[in-house]
Design an enzyme around this catalytic site. Structure first.
Site, short mmCIF file in Angstrom:
data_model
loop_
_atom_site.label_atom_id
_atom_site.label_comp_id
_atom_site.label_asym_id
_atom_site.label_seq_id
_atom_site.Cartn_x
_atom_site.Cartn_y
_atom_site.Cartn_z
N THR A 1 43.77 -1.63 -36.08
CA THR A 1 44.05 -0.29 -36.92
C THR A 1 45.70 -0.14 -36.85
OG1 THR A 1 41.80 0.38 -37.11
CG2 THR A 1 43.77 1.87 -37.53
N GLU B 1 35.04 0.47 -30.74
CA GLU B 1 35.13 1.32 -29.71
C GLU B 1 33.88 1.35 -29.01
OE1 GLU B 1 38.02 1.76 -29.20
OE2 GLU B 1 39.17 2.49 -31.06
N ALA C 1 39.80 7.15 -26.86
CA ALA C 1 39.44 7.09 -28.27
C ALA C 1 38.10 7.30 -28.61
CB ALA C 1 39.87 5.68 -28.68
N CYS D 1 41.62 3.59 -21.87
CA CYS D 1 42.28 3.85 -23.02
C CYS D 1 41.00 3.80 -24.25
CB CYS D 1 43.27 2.78 -23.76
SG CYS D 1 44.87 2.74 -22.75
N ASN E 1 38.03 4.89 -23.67
CA ASN E 1 37.38 6.11 -23.35
C ASN E 1 37.95 7.20 -23.94
OD1 ASN E 1 35.21 5.28 -22.19
ND2 ASN E 1 36.14 5.29 -19.99
N GLU F 1 39.97 -9.63 -29.77
CA GLU F 1 40.28 -10.91 -30.25
C GLU F 1 39.00 -11.59 -31.23
OE1 GLU F 1 41.44 -13.32 -27.24
OE2 GLU F 1 43.16 -12.05 -26.50
N LEU G 1 21.52 13.07 -53.31
CA LEU G 1 22.12 12.79 -54.79
C LEU G 1 21.78 11.72 -55.78
CD1 LEU G 1 24.30 14.58 -52.81
CD2 LEU G 1 26.06 13.23 -53.64
N PHE H 1 24.70 -6.58 -18.79
CA PHE H 1 25.69 -7.24 -19.82
C PHE H 1 25.91 -8.86 -19.70
CE2 PHE H 1 27.26 -2.89 -19.30
CZ PHE H 1 27.87 -2.60 -20.69
N GLY I 1 34.92 -9.36 -28.38
CA GLY I 1 35.12 -8.21 -28.87
C GLY I 1 34.36 -7.18 -27.95
#
Length: 397
Positions: free
Chosen positions: A177, A376, A255, A251, A253, A146, A351, A396, A150
């Site tokens: 996405t 992620e 990704a 979920c 994890n 959101e 380059l 945290f 995050g």
């Protein structure tokens, strides 16, 4: 008598230094070859233009990738290929070697939206959505992040309230996405019973997904906001198998595992480009690749690419054995994305000014990896996950 001068040995690929192919099965190598062939034929010729335009033919790409069998390829049943984790990782690597945005499309479809329904959904939800999503006929997205939540998904404000037998969903999700082109959204919301997941057809009244423009990263990807204003859903829209944050975090994890491999694809493409460029570019009457400083850069980057690949394959074997821990996924995501973006930036220096153009992929990869570094789970969050594992202390909060 002097012995004849030996000819210079043929250059080897960076990953051949680590004998990576010997760690893979015949089937895994064949899947890698198949995905690489399609990517080179149908994706790579167009990706610089998509990036420059900030737009992709998402529906066409989904059908192409679905026909290849990579959407939800590591899931069993419902039209999914049922491959092992390493094969899935190698597919992610080949797609991200073209562009992170293309791997993101596949990751969000298969490891977030499809996985959530496959893991936590009812049989009716699975039958309704998964076969079409595996084929690329339906596109899915995953609504967790959101604007003000995050790295701390527990601070989400999106809510779902009971109204008779129905649910009424309100809230906003950000940086989603596939959002604007999705047929179905898996949306996580607060309820009286804690965080729950909802399967939301995107044509439901009150649901909208405005696309986010003016991006400097992941331009070959659809990124959107999800807005839910009194979205009314039937009782059976809820994912019955998920309660609390363990559902969406599980979920993520899935990704993150794909990213462990995927980021190495971007790094490999940059390094291959730099080696080729350095061999062709003449500086002071000698190939750029013949200078010690250039070889030092190439050697250091090859070392990090190979180490990352060994880590990725090892984590894949642990995942297939059912013993992979979340903090081990954090090790892979933190290391491989961090090293991939360092490789992309270093290759740009080889380059020179040519490195900033879309004629070469290195700065495009570097720009994309800025997003991969954040989504992620940021590098800071993964560092704290590892720190907690090492110390037993929660940092945290």
């Amino acid at each position: 008598m002097k012995s004849p001068k030996s000819p210079n040995p043929s250059p080897v690929h960076p990953l051949d230094l680590f004998a990576i192919d010997g760690l893979l099965t015949d089937e895994e190598r064949e899947i890698r070859r198949t995905v690489r062939a399609l990517a080179d034929r149908e994706l790579r010729p167009h990706v610089a233009g998509w990036f420059e335009a900030g737009a992709i033919p998402a529906r066409e790409l989904a059908r192409t990738l679905g026909g290849l069998g990579v959407l939800g390829m590591h899931l069993e049943g419902y039209g999914c290929a049922g491959t092992n984790s390493v094969a899935y990782g190698l597919a992610c690597m080949e797609l991200e070697a073209v562009d992170s945005g293309l791997r993101s499309l596949v990751s969000v479809q298969g490891s977030l939206a499809m996985y959530a329904i496959w893991k936590f959904g009812s049989e009716e939800q699975k039958q309704r959505w998964l076969p079409g999503m595996a084929a690329g006929e339906y596109i899915g997205c995953f609504g967790l992040t959101e604007p003000d939540a995050g790295s701390d998904p527990g601070a989400m404000r999106t809510n779902a309230k009971r109204d008779g037998a129905d649910w009424v969903l309100n809230g906003t999700k950000m940086w989603i996405t596939n959002g604007s082109v999705s047929d179905v959204a898996v949306v996580w919301a607060r309820t009286e019973d804690g965080v729950r997941g909802f399967v939301v057809p995107t044509d439901t009244p009150g649901f909208s997904a405005p696309e986010i423009k003016q991006k400097l990263s992941l331009r070959a990807s659809v990124t959107s906001e999800l807005v839910m204003e009194d979205v009314r859903l039937p009782a059976d829209a809820v994912l019955p198998g998920a309660r609390g944050l363990s559902g969406p975090l599980g979920c993520l994890n899935e990704a993150r595992f794909g990213i462990v491999f995927g980021a190495l694809g971007a790094a490999r493409d940059c390094l291959e480009t730099a080696i080729s460029y350095a061999g062709d570019r003449t500086v002071f009457a000698r190939p750029l690749s013949s200078y010690q400083l250039t070889q030092q850069k190439l050697a250091d980057m090859a070392l990090e690419l190979g180490k990352g690949m060994l880590l990725a394959v090892h984590l894949g074997r642990l995942k297939d054995a059912g013993t992979l821990a979340p903090e081990q996924i954090s090790l892979g995501k933190l290391n491989n994305v961090r090293e991939a973006i360092a490789v992309a930036r270093e290759c740009r220096t080889i380059l020179g000014a040519n490195g900033i153009t879309l004629e070469y992929p290195v700065l495009r990869h570097a720009n994309n990896l800025e997003s991969v570094l954040t989504y992620e789970g940021t590098s800071e969050v993964h560092s704290l996950v590892i720190g907690k594992a090492l110390t037993g202390e929660q940092a945290f909060r």
